[in-house]
Design a protein around this motif. Structure first.
Motif, PDB file in Angstrom:
ATOM      1  N   THR A 224     -54.817  48.161  11.247  1.00 19.15           N
ATOM      2  CA  THR A 224     -55.557  46.907  11.437  1.00 19.15           C
ATOM      3  C   THR A 224     -55.274  45.941  10.288  1.00 19.15           C
ATOM      4  OG1 THR A 224     -57.312  48.045  12.650  1.00 19.15           O
ATOM      5  CG2 THR A 224     -57.846  45.895  11.707  1.00 19.15           C
ATOM      6  N   ALA A 225     -55.293  46.484   9.060  1.00 15.39           N
ATOM      7  CA  ALA A 225     -55.016  45.644   7.888  1.00 15.39           C
ATOM      8  C   ALA A 225     -53.580  45.118   7.925  1.00 15.39           C
ATOM      9  CB  ALA A 225     -55.284  46.421   6.602  1.00 15.39           C
ATOM     10  N   ALA A 226     -52.640  45.978   8.338  1.00 23.33           N
ATOM     11  CA  ALA A 226     -51.230  45.554   8.391  1.00 23.33           C
ATOM     12  C   ALA A 226     -51.037  44.457   9.429  1.00 23.33           C
ATOM     13  CB  ALA A 226     -50.349  46.767   8.710  1.00 23.33           C
ATOM     14  N   GLU A 227     -51.690  44.603  10.593  1.00 26.17           N
ATOM     15  CA  GLU A 227     -51.577  43.591  11.647  1.00 26.17           C
ATOM     16  C   GLU A 227     -52.160  42.255  11.175  1.00 26.17           C
ATOM     17  OE1 GLU A 227     -53.508  45.253  14.996  1.00 26.17           O
ATOM     18  OE2 GLU A 227     -52.022  46.838  15.311  1.00 26.17           O
ATOM     19  N   ARG A 228     -53.268  42.328  10.464  1.00 22.48           N
ATOM     20  CA  ARG A 228     -53.893  41.103   9.975  1.00 22.48           C
ATOM     21  C   ARG A 228     -52.982  40.425   8.956  1.00 22.48           C
ATOM     22  NH1 ARG A 228     -57.976  43.181   7.969  1.00 22.48           N
ATOM     23  NH2 ARG A 228     -57.390  43.074   5.764  1.00 22.48           N
ATOM     24  N   LYS A 229     -52.351  41.248   8.089  1.00 23.15           N
ATOM     25  CA  LYS A 229     -51.479  40.676   7.058  1.00 23.15           C
ATOM     26  C   LYS A 229     -50.238  40.041   7.678  1.00 23.15           C
ATOM     27  CE  LYS A 229     -49.630  41.701   2.501  1.00 23.15           C
ATOM     28  NZ  LYS A 229     -49.510  42.719   1.432  1.00 23.15           N
ATOM     29  N   ARG A 230     -49.683  40.698   8.704  1.00 24.16           N
ATOM     30  CA  ARG A 230     -48.527  40.134   9.405  1.00 24.16           C
ATOM     31  C   ARG A 230     -48.864  38.824  10.087  1.00 24.16           C
ATOM     32  NH1 ARG A 230     -47.383  45.615  10.725  1.00 24.16           N
ATOM     33  NH2 ARG A 230     -48.464  45.379  12.724  1.00 24.16           N
ATOM     34  N   ALA A 231     -50.093  38.729  10.549  1.00 28.72           N
ATOM     35  CA  ALA A 231     -50.529  37.503  11.230  1.00 28.72           C
ATOM     36  C   ALA A 231     -50.927  36.414  10.245  1.00 28.72           C
ATOM     37  CB  ALA A 231     -51.702  37.831  12.157  1.00 28.72           C
TER      38      ALA A 231
END
Length: 233
Positions: A224-231
């Motif tokens: 979830t954190a990685a997806e948020r950072k990518r976005a």
């Protein structure tokens, strides 16, 4: 309530008889240093000997240490809590299961330096208390964070909950095939259901499933954190 317990409680609290019931209250604070008439204390103790109680033990010990000719006996309850008197009464009673004590520290207009009160429930085995401040904090946490009632990072999530009502419903469904001969549904009491639930929980080790769930949640948090950072969040 024995004669001695009544004597002590009426010294600790103010009291009033309403509809044949004895009510205890106190406008300021309860007393923990009691001065009893020695003769009255001896009479009350003698009338109460048929019932074992902590009050009997305390007063008997105080009278035994009394100097010859002394008219008053001092009873120091500062190291004790008056709740023990109610606990002894509850333990002996066939009808009283608990005593509730409510306290209001500022009971009318709240001053800027005012504070609320508390409620205490006394049973034969426990004394449980909660202040209005604690209850207020709990309600504010629920208002801010929902039913978990705590900030993110501090919550406890219930994954498996065993409902006694659901267990009874399942018991009814399997009754015809699983019940012993001669047993009827009404023979199964709510206490039977509770004992069965506690035994089922005690006999089931879910540590492996718990570890898998914790790992899955940790992995999901990373993703979830990685997806948020990518976005770019």
């Amino acid at each position: 309530m024995t004669a001695l317990e009544q004597l002590l409680l009426t010294q600790i609290f103010d009291s009033e008889i309403i509809d044949d019931a004895l009510y205890f209250f106190e406008e300021q604070s309860t007393s923990d240093m009691l001065w009893l008439d020695a003769g009255e204390a001896r009479d009350a103790l003698a009338q109460s000997q048929s019932s074992a109680s902590k009050a009997n033990d305390l007063v008997a010990a105080a009278l035994a240490e009394l100097e010859l000719g002394a008219e008053d006996v001092e009873l120091d309850l500062s190291m004790e809590s008056w709740e023990f008197l109610f606990q002894d009464i509850i333990r002996r009673s066939a009808t009283i299961t608990h005593v509730t004590v409510t306290t209001a520290f500022t009971c009318s207009k709240m001053r800027p330096d005012g504070f609320g009160g508390m409620v205490t429930v006394i049973t034969g085995d426990q004394v449980l208390s909660s202040s209005t401040g604690e209850m207020l904090c709990s309600l504010l946490d629920r208002a801010d964070y929902g039913e978990l009632a705590c900030a993110p990072g501090h919550g406890h999530h219930v994954v498996l909950r065993l409902s006694e009502e659901e267990v009874r419903g399942t018991m009814v469904e399997i009754f015809e095939t699983e019940a012993s001969p001669g047993l009827v549904e009404d023979d199964v009491t709510d206490d039977d259901i509770r004992v069965a639930c506690l035994a089922a929980i005690e006999g089931r080790d879910l540590s492996h499933e718990h570890g898998e769930l914790v790992f899955a949640a940790a992995l999901r948090a990373l993703n979830t954190a990685a997806e948020r950072k990518r976005a770019g969040g």
